[in-house]
Scaffold this active site. Sequence first.
Site, mmCIF file in Angstrom:
data_model
loop_
_atom_site.group_PDB
_atom_site.id
_atom_site.type_symbol
_atom_site.label_atom_id
_atom_site.label_comp_id
_atom_site.label_asym_id
_atom_site.label_seq_id
_atom_site.Cartn_x
_atom_site.Cartn_y
_atom_site.Cartn_z
ATOM 1 N N ASP A 81 0.841 -1.199 0.000
ATOM 2 C CA ASP A 81 0.000 0.000 0.000
ATOM 3 C C ASP A 81 0.884 1.261 0.000
ATOM 4 O OD1 ASP A 81 -2.466 1.218 0.099
ATOM 5 O OD2 ASP A 81 -2.803 0.902 2.247
ATOM 6 N N HIS A 82 0.451 2.308 -0.650
ATOM 7 C CA HIS A 82 1.033 3.661 -0.524
ATOM 8 C C HIS A 82 2.554 3.764 -0.555
ATOM 9 C CE1 HIS A 82 -2.674 5.739 0.155
ATOM 10 N NE2 HIS A 82 -3.037 4.859 1.066
ATOM 11 N N HIS A 208 -9.888 4.791 -0.682
ATOM 12 C CA HIS A 208 -9.149 4.614 0.573
ATOM 13 C C HIS A 208 -9.963 5.248 1.697
ATOM 14 C CE1 HIS A 208 -5.110 3.256 -0.866
ATOM 15 N NE2 HIS A 208 -5.741 3.489 -1.999
ATOM 16 N N GLY A 209 -9.580 4.944 2.946
ATOM 17 C CA GLY A 209 -10.255 5.569 4.077
ATOM 18 C C GLY A 209 -11.703 5.120 4.210
ATOM 19 N N ALA A 210 -11.943 3.811 3.992
ATOM 20 C CA ALA A 210 -13.335 3.325 4.033
ATOM 21 C C ALA A 210 -13.876 3.223 5.459
ATOM 22 C CB ALA A 210 -13.439 1.980 3.336
ATOM 23 N N ASN A 230 -10.530 0.317 0.882
ATOM 24 C CA ASN A 230 -9.464 -0.012 1.837
ATOM 25 C C ASN A 230 -9.873 0.315 3.270
ATOM 26 O OD1 ASN A 230 -8.018 -0.429 -0.514
ATOM 27 N ND2 ASN A 230 -6.254 0.791 0.136
ATOM 28 N N THR A 233 -8.322 1.555 9.874
ATOM 29 C CA THR A 233 -8.611 2.096 11.211
ATOM 30 C C THR A 233 -9.624 1.252 12.001
ATOM 31 O OG1 THR A 233 -8.116 4.310 10.445
ATOM 32 C CG2 THR A 233 -9.458 4.149 12.427
#
Length: 281
Positions: A81-82, A208-210, A230, A233
């Site tokens: 990732d990233h 991202h940040g789902a 994705n 958290t």
Amino acid sequence: MRTRLDHLVSSALQYGSAVPAFTCYDFTTALAVVGAAEEAGRGVILLVAPKTAATRDGLRLIAALRGLADAALVPVAVQLDHASDLKVMADAVASGADSVLADGSALPFEDNIALVREARTLLGADVVIEAELGGLAGDEDRAFGVEPGPVAGMTDSAQVEEFVSRTGAELLAVAVGNVHGRYKGEPQLRWDLLQDIAVQTHVPLVLHGASGIPADELAKAASMNVGKVNFNTELRTGVLATLQDQLQEHRADGENLQGLLRHWSDSAQAFVKTALGLLAR
Ligand code: 13P
């Protein structure tokens, strides 16, 4: 069974759904993700964070995840990732990652394109490359509250077609108000922008940040060609809360690490099942 990430995503999109991807910092979580996917009979993506992949132990974790993907009863892909460092990308692929997010989103447009093209030259055609246009606010590994992304950082839909054709990326991560970490208040995704982006390109989009985005919004995104979402958290904070709850009891129970790990796994599995349910077709 290990599967090309783009094939996994396009077959989910054919059924109007998206494939969830989960950040795995460790093997216990990865086993839980795959176990939950097997129970649901659905494919999943195992994500490895760039800080993890930058260490020798992290590369060994990638090798272990590849073995897990090979043995899985459902389609599984392993993605770095990233990553913005070409050496980290090359090492991750040599260790077993099938795919990388070559992330030049913090760079100017031309430099972002150059990074993705360099990644392609270095990694070859068999590695599935995701690229990112527009920057996400927030921290990938820590859950600080974040305001939904600033307008200036959002994906410029006018750049999408050129970006995808010049990079040759197989997937495109977009910034449409999504953030890494916890949302401050309700997420406010820019559906008009997502729609504009979706008509500019045929490649599947990635959200991202789902974590924290409601189920109906994830389903709506899938109807706009978002084929991969994705999560980190919510999975991570759920496991940490469980460990906090269970730690004393398992210390008192003869320093029972096995029992504690079972709770860790149960917590991760429960979250993955919920996420798969949110994305049910
Ligand atoms: P969250 O931590 O907000 O779920 O985002 C995860 C992510 O986008 C990983 O790439």
